[in-house]
Design an enzyme around this catalytic site. Structure first.
Site, PDB file in Angstrom:
ATOM      1  N   ARG A   2      -8.612   0.926   9.533  1.00 14.69           N
ATOM      2  CA  ARG A   2      -8.218  -0.452   9.791  1.00 14.69           C
ATOM      3  C   ARG A   2      -9.253  -1.189  10.631  1.00 14.69           C
ATOM      4  O   ARG A   2      -9.074  -2.366  10.910  1.00 14.69           O
ATOM      5  CB  ARG A   2      -6.888  -0.470  10.550  1.00 14.69           C
ATOM      6  CG  ARG A   2      -5.662  -0.709   9.657  1.00 14.69           C
ATOM      7  CD  ARG A   2      -4.446  -0.481  10.526  1.00 14.69           C
ATOM      8  NE  ARG A   2      -3.296  -1.232  10.164  1.00 14.69           N
ATOM      9  CZ  ARG A   2      -2.190  -0.714   9.614  1.00 14.69           C
ATOM     10  NH1 ARG A   2      -2.152   0.557   9.270  1.00 14.69           N
ATOM     11  NH2 ARG A   2      -1.130  -1.460   9.397  1.00 14.69           N
ATOM     12  N   ARG A  55      11.921  -6.495   4.885  1.00 13.00           N
ATOM     13  CA  ARG A  55      11.704  -5.078   4.592  1.00 13.00           C
ATOM     14  C   ARG A  55      12.665  -4.191   5.377  1.00 13.00           C
ATOM     15  O   ARG A  55      12.919  -4.434   6.549  1.00 13.00           O
ATOM     16  CB  ARG A  55      10.260  -4.712   4.933  1.00 13.00           C
ATOM     17  CG  ARG A  55       9.934  -3.255   4.643  1.00 13.00           C
ATOM     18  CD  ARG A  55       8.470  -3.046   4.478  1.00 13.00           C
ATOM     19  NE  ARG A  55       7.754  -3.045   5.741  1.00 13.00           N
ATOM     20  CZ  ARG A  55       6.439  -2.795   5.828  1.00 13.00           C
ATOM     21  NH1 ARG A  55       5.732  -2.558   4.739  1.00 13.00           N
ATOM     22  NH2 ARG A  55       5.853  -2.810   6.992  1.00 13.00           N
ATOM     23  N   LYS A  89       0.827  -1.216   0.000  1.00 14.59           N
ATOM     24  CA  LYS A  89       0.000   0.000   0.000  1.00 14.59           C
ATOM     25  C   LYS A  89       0.861   1.265   0.000  1.00 14.59           C
ATOM     26  O   LYS A  89       0.672   2.152  -0.814  1.00 14.59           O
ATOM     27  CB  LYS A  89      -0.882   0.079   1.263  1.00 14.59           C
ATOM     28  CG  LYS A  89      -1.784  -1.072   1.518  1.00 14.59           C
ATOM     29  CD  LYS A  89      -2.623  -0.835   2.775  1.00 14.59           C
ATOM     30  CE  LYS A  89      -1.844  -0.737   4.066  1.00 14.59           C
ATOM     31  NZ  LYS A  89      -1.210  -1.978   4.522  1.00 14.59           N
ATOM     32  N   ARG A 105      12.318  -2.114  11.028  1.00 13.45           N
ATOM     33  CA  ARG A 105      11.314  -1.730  12.023  1.00 13.45           C
ATOM     34  C   ARG A 105      11.090  -2.846  13.031  1.00 13.45           C
ATOM     35  O   ARG A 105      11.058  -4.008  12.660  1.00 13.45           O
ATOM     36  CB  ARG A 105       9.981  -1.409  11.318  1.00 13.45           C
ATOM     37  CG  ARG A 105       9.914  -0.013  10.767  1.00 13.45           C
ATOM     38  CD  ARG A 105       8.743   0.194   9.830  1.00 13.45           C
ATOM     39  NE  ARG A 105       7.484  -0.370  10.299  1.00 13.45           N
ATOM     40  CZ  ARG A 105       6.355  -0.307   9.601  1.00 13.45           C
ATOM     41  NH1 ARG A 105       6.334   0.294   8.417  1.00 13.45           N
ATOM     42  NH2 ARG A 105       5.250  -0.834  10.060  1.00 13.45           N
TER      43      ARG A 105
HETATM   44  P1  AMP Z   1       1.819   0.470   9.110  1.00 11.98           P
HETATM   45  O1  AMP Z   1       3.052   1.259   8.889  1.00 11.98           O
HETATM   46  O2  AMP Z   1       0.642   0.978   8.329  1.00 11.98           O
HETATM   47  O3  AMP Z   1       2.032  -0.998   8.926  1.00 11.98           O
HETATM   48  O4  AMP Z   1       1.425   0.679  10.650  1.00 11.98           O
HETATM   49  C1  AMP Z   1       2.292   0.313  11.683  1.00 11.98           C
HETATM   50  C2  AMP Z   1       1.539   0.206  12.993  1.00 11.98           C
HETATM   51  O5  AMP Z   1       0.942   1.459  13.314  1.00 11.98           O
HETATM   52  C3  AMP Z   1       0.377  -0.772  12.990  1.00 11.98           C
HETATM   53  O6  AMP Z   1       0.794  -2.117  13.225  1.00 11.98           O
HETATM   54  C4  AMP Z   1      -0.465  -0.229  14.140  1.00 11.98           C
HETATM   55  O7  AMP Z   1       0.102  -0.537  15.404  1.00 11.98           O
HETATM   56  C5  AMP Z   1      -0.312   1.277  13.940  1.00 11.98           C
HETATM   57  N1  AMP Z   1      -1.365   1.788  13.033  1.00 11.98           N
HETATM   58  C6  AMP Z   1      -1.202   2.320  11.793  1.00 11.98           C
HETATM   59  N2  AMP Z   1      -2.370   2.678  11.256  1.00 11.98           N
HETATM   60  C7  AMP Z   1      -3.320   2.364  12.184  1.00 11.98           C
HETATM   61  C8  AMP Z   1      -4.731   2.468  12.223  1.00 11.98           C
HETATM   62  N3  AMP Z   1      -5.423   2.971  11.185  1.00 11.98           N
HETATM   63  N4  AMP Z   1      -5.370   2.044  13.348  1.00 11.98           N
HETATM   64  C9  AMP Z   1      -4.695   1.558  14.396  1.00 11.98           C
HETATM   65  N5  AMP Z   1      -3.367   1.405  14.425  1.00 11.98           N
HETATM   66  C10 AMP Z   1      -2.670   1.812  13.329  1.00 11.98           C
END
Ligand code: AMP
Length: 213
Positions: A87, A126, A12, A159
């Site tokens: 989400r 990654r 994404k 990460r």
């Molecule tokens: P991402 O970089 O999108 O994979 O997000 C990393 C982490 O941020 C996720 O595993 C969640 O802990 C938190 N996170 C990101 N977006 C959301 C969301 N829309 N709702 C809740 N937690 C989020």
């Protein structure tokens, strides 16, 4: 207004960033915004860190508050690419309300579909740029210079939530809390589904076609 929906590692962020580089709209990634809040040491960052490190979702009220705050600063730009938001169903409903208030309807939800074995290999290899958010992969998409971002030159990081201990939890969280959104948007005729495997530039072209760009 567009949503990029898919599991962690489905591409994404990478695809949304390419659209931004090509001059199409702005990306709103809640993951990136939360990581900035953590590195800035804000109250939101302190609250979010524990959830993120363990591969759990940050509570809805915090994430919805963050999106409301950011969207206010975007002015009249209607080409927002939501990446990693919503989400949960409650987030999706909050976004519906917000977009209605702004008279900015959702054009389409781009759902990037990838098998879970592929997701695990993508996430564990990654490497991410803490500066611009660009993502690389140790084998599939290596940076031109080892360990450094192609776009801004910063040192890449692995990460904490891309470590093997957290990946399983993130995929389970996705299945339990985010997969219901597929039906939610499909039922409203807004879903555009794509098999997001293979050549990234072909996937990119497929996305543009879905978005009618
Ligand atoms: P991402 O970089 O999108 O994979 O997000 C990393 C982490 O941020 C996720 O595993 C969640 O802990 C938190 N996170 C990101 N977006 C959301 C969301 N829309 N709702 C809740 N937690 C989020």
């Amino acid at each position: 207004m567009w949503i990029f929906l898919g599991a962690p590692g489905s591409g994404k962020g990478t695809q949304a960033q390419q659209l931004v580089r090509d001059g199409f709209g702005v990306q709103l990634s809640t993951g990136d915004l939360l990581r900035v809040a953590i590195s800035d040491g804000t109250e939101l960052g302190l609250k979010a860190k524990g959830f993120m490190d363990q591969g759990q979702l940050v509570p809805d009220d915090l994430v919805i508050g963050l999106i409301k705050d950011k969207i206010k600063h975007l002015g009249s730009n209607k080409n927002v690419l939501f990446d990693g938001f919503p989400r949960t169903l409650d987030q999706a409903k909050a976004l519906d309300k917000l977009l209605e208030e702004m008279s900015s309807p959702l054009k389409k939800v781009i759902y990037l579909k990838v098998e879970s074995s592929e997701l695990i290999s993508r996430l564990s290899g990654r490497r991410t740029c803490p500066g611009c958010g660009a993502a690389f992969h140790v084998e599939n998409i290596p940076p031109r210079q080892e360990g450094l971002c192609d776009h801004c030159g910063k040192s890449l990081v692995h990460r904490k939530d891309d470590m093997p201990e957290a990946i399983g939890a993130r995929l389970k969280t996705y299945e339990d809390q985010t997969v219901p959104l597929i039906n939610y948007y499909e039922g409203r005729g807004l879903l555009g589904e794509l098999a997001a495997v293979g050549n990234p530039s072909e996937i990119y072209e497929g996305i543009k076609k879905e978005m009618a760009l």
